[in-house]
Design a protein around this motif. Structure first.
Motif, PDB file in Angstrom:
ATOM      1  N   ASP A  22      -8.649   0.938  10.536  1.00  0.00           N
ATOM      2  CA  ASP A  22      -8.497   0.243  11.828  1.00  0.00           C
ATOM      3  C   ASP A  22      -8.675   1.108  13.082  1.00  0.00           C
ATOM      4  O   ASP A  22      -8.179   2.233  13.127  1.00  0.00           O
ATOM      5  CB  ASP A  22      -7.088  -0.335  11.981  1.00  0.00           C
ATOM      6  N   GLN A  38      -7.248   4.845  12.204  1.00  0.00           N
ATOM      7  CA  GLN A  38      -6.590   5.157  10.944  1.00  0.00           C
ATOM      8  C   GLN A  38      -7.488   6.113  10.174  1.00  0.00           C
ATOM      9  O   GLN A  38      -8.663   5.806   9.901  1.00  0.00           O
ATOM     10  CB  GLN A  38      -6.362   3.868  10.130  1.00  0.00           C
ATOM     11  N   ARG A 142       4.694  -4.195  11.130  1.00  0.00           N
ATOM     12  CA  ARG A 142       3.815  -3.102  11.579  1.00  0.00           C
ATOM     13  C   ARG A 142       2.816  -3.502  12.664  1.00  0.00           C
ATOM     14  O   ARG A 142       2.708  -4.646  13.052  1.00  0.00           O
ATOM     15  CB  ARG A 142       3.061  -2.530  10.386  1.00  0.00           C
ATOM     16  N   ASP A 143       2.064  -2.487  13.081  1.00  0.00           N
ATOM     17  CA  ASP A 143       0.903  -2.623  13.968  1.00  0.00           C
ATOM     18  C   ASP A 143       1.286  -3.061  15.388  1.00  0.00           C
ATOM     19  O   ASP A 143       0.744  -4.044  15.923  1.00  0.00           O
ATOM     20  CB  ASP A 143      -0.141  -3.593  13.372  1.00  0.00           C
TER      21      ASP A 143
HETATM   22  C1  FRU Z   1      -4.838  -3.148   8.488  1.00  0.00           C
HETATM   23  C2  FRU Z   1      -3.729  -2.253   7.977  1.00  0.00           C
HETATM   24  C3  FRU Z   1      -2.568  -2.267   8.936  1.00  0.00           C
HETATM   25  C4  FRU Z   1      -1.901  -0.955   8.643  1.00  0.00           C
HETATM   26  C5  FRU Z   1      -3.065  -0.055   8.345  1.00  0.00           C
HETATM   27  C6  FRU Z   1      -2.792   0.997   7.326  1.00  0.00           C
HETATM   28  O1  FRU Z   1      -6.096  -2.846   7.976  1.00  0.00           O
HETATM   29  O2  FRU Z   1      -3.343  -2.687   6.680  1.00  0.00           O
HETATM   30  O3  FRU Z   1      -1.718  -3.388   8.791  1.00  0.00           O
HETATM   31  O4  FRU Z   1      -1.137  -0.495   9.731  1.00  0.00           O
HETATM   32  O5  FRU Z   1      -4.120  -0.889   7.898  1.00  0.00           O
HETATM   33  O6  FRU Z   1      -3.860   1.893   7.220  1.00  0.00           O
END
Ligand code: FRU
Length: 474
Positions: A22, A38, A142-143
């Motif tokens: 991401d 990420q 999250r996120d």
């Molecule tokens: C989305 C996700 C997020 C998480 C991240 C982990 O693609 O699953 O929800 O924070 O990737 O890499």
């Protein structure tokens, strides 16, 4: 594994090496668009999640910088966002402006943490009191995406919590109170909800007709299988999001397989909302055959709202900055299915085409074409849909379900069908009409799959104008 330079995009961002998923922390500050992502700094697998970092002044040339955030005792650094704290509401910056990042600490549980930077994102200090939002007993939590809501004079954070988005408010970016929740019973729930975003846009540029757009990525159950992003239109009063449309209605942002976890730039001077997504799909992201990197971002796109026959729709188009990368152009017009059609070379192309409906039942282009391979990008007249067919696109044994045809409804404008197509060595992005029909797909052409050919089936179609631009390397 052997290196695969033939699939390294020229104009799309990829990390020099190793894993990427991401986009994170998209923020514009002092002349730079920041793109965090990420990233596994140590390998090509989804592990050691950290925030990689790149910057650009024009959204098309990216410079990769050292890793910004690394795992700590609270866990890995999962997805999140960043803002400019102009007025030092956090007190981190001695009265000046600085950057604050919000991310998920993913350890035994998922919790929201923050970090701040006083040197334009080059180095980050994690807040000593992390997490700022502790896990409330949820597996998926999250996120964090933070926006400024001016009318209420506060910061708003959205967190994806399984089957809903939880909204929090804060005056100082450190202390957060829960405001509301949205999502149970709304939209698609084929997978866990992830990576929210929220922004307000005018409809067809009319400042008096504004709607809020809530973006929610969904880990599986997408229209092309696997992960995909959906959107809701509605109202946001600083506390609660209200859906304009029936709860059961599902609206996908992009009906290709490879547009996930989009996030828009905060504090962007662009005049319109700009975002990009991760150009992959959790169904096969870990098997993508590129080396020594794995993962690419889409082209940054301007996002808008447009009134169509079926109500207000999200629209997207590549940012105008991409035009600066255009080099040689080749032009043609004629009748496909009657005239002798030209063949264009190139694997990094920006194609602008206008067709007029005639007797053909489908028309468009075969891209990345060579002996025994092509990716068909076309319009199916009877079905009224735009499609990308990657069943014979070269290396298709990436994973089960990878070879497939993806489609999205597109009404002709009168008798005209407009297509904008970006090709970049391992990807296809197609924008139909005014941009409300979009398909993004990865493809892995074998060597020599580097031709572009117009096609028509079942009759002829008038290609009233065609421009094929090379997109140049920086
Ligand atoms: C989305 C996700 C997020 C998480 C991240 C982990 O693609 O699953 O929800 O924070 O990737 O890499």
């Amino acid at each position: 594994a052997a290196n695969t330079p033939q699939w390294r995009p020229d104009v799309h961002f990829t990390p020099h090496r190793n894993w990427m998923n991401d986009p994170n922390g998209l923020v514009y500050f002092r002349g730079e668009y920041h793109l965090f992502f990420q990233h596994n700094p140590e390998g090509i697998e989804h592990a050691n999640l950290s925030w990689g970092h790149a910057v650009s002044t024009d959204l098309t040339n990216w410079q990769e910088l050292p890793v910004a955030l690394e795992p700590d005792e609270l866990g890995e650094i999962f997805s999140g966002s960043a803002v400019v704290d102009h007025d030092d509401t956090s007190g981190f910056f001695g009265g000046h402006a600085g950057l604050v990042a919000f991310y998920t600490s993913a350890g035994e549980t998922q919790q929201q943490s923050i970090a701040h930077s006083s040197d334009n994102g080059r180095t980050w200090t994690k807040y000593a009191g992390n997490p700022v939002i502790a896990n409330p007993g949820l597996e998926d939590f999250r996120d964090p995406k933070v926006i400024r809501h001016e009318p209420t004079g506060r910061w708003v954070m959205m967190v994806a919590a399984g089957d809903r988005i939880v909204f929090y408010g804060s005056r100082d970016l450190v202390h957060w109170d829960q405001l509301s929740e949205f999502g149970v019973g709304h939209g698609a729930h084929g997978g866990v909800w992830e990576c929210p975003d929220l922004f307000e846009l005018p409809v067809d540029g009319d400042p008096k007709r504004r709607r809020w757009v809530l973006i929610v990525s969904t880990g599986s159950g997408g229209p092309a299988g696997g992960s995909a992003a959906q959107y809701f239109l509605g109202d946001f009063d600083g506390t609660t999001f209200t859906n304009d449309n029936p709860a059961e209605e599902v609206r996908w942002v992009d009906k290709g397989a490879d547009f996930y976890a989009p996030q828009s730039w905060s504090n962007s001077p662009h005049g319109s909302r700009v975002w990009l997504g991760w150009m992959s799909n959790w169904n096969y992201a870990k098997q993508v055959p590129t080396h020594p990197w794995r993962g690419a971002m889409t082209m940054p796109r301007e996002v808008g709202l447009t009134e169509s026959g079926t109500g207000v729709r999200l629209s997207q188009r590549p940012v105008d900055e991409l035009r600066r990368r255009r080099g040689r152009v080749r032009r043609w017009s004629g009748v496909v299915g009657r005239d002798e059609v030209p063949e264009f070379s190139g694997s990094v192309l920006d194609v602008v085409a206008e067709f007029r409906l005639d007797t053909a039942d489908s028309f468009g282009f075969d891209a990345f074409a060579g002996r025994d391979q092509h990716t068909r990008i076309g319009y199916d007249v009877r079905a009224g849909e735009l499609f990308v067919d990657r069943t014979e696109s070269g290396r298709v044994r990436v994973a089960e379900g990878f070879p497939a045809r993806h489609a999205v409804a597109l009404e002709p404008e009168g008798t005209t069908v407009r297509l904008r197509i970006l090709l970049d060595r391992c990807s296809v992005e197609v924008f139909g009409g005014a941009g409300s029909a979009v398909l993004t797909d990865l493809v892995f052409p074998e060597e020599e799959g580097d031709r572009l050919r117009p096609f028509a089936t079942g009759g002829s179609a008038h290609l009233t104008s065609l421009e094929v631009f090379d997109l140049d390397r920086p």
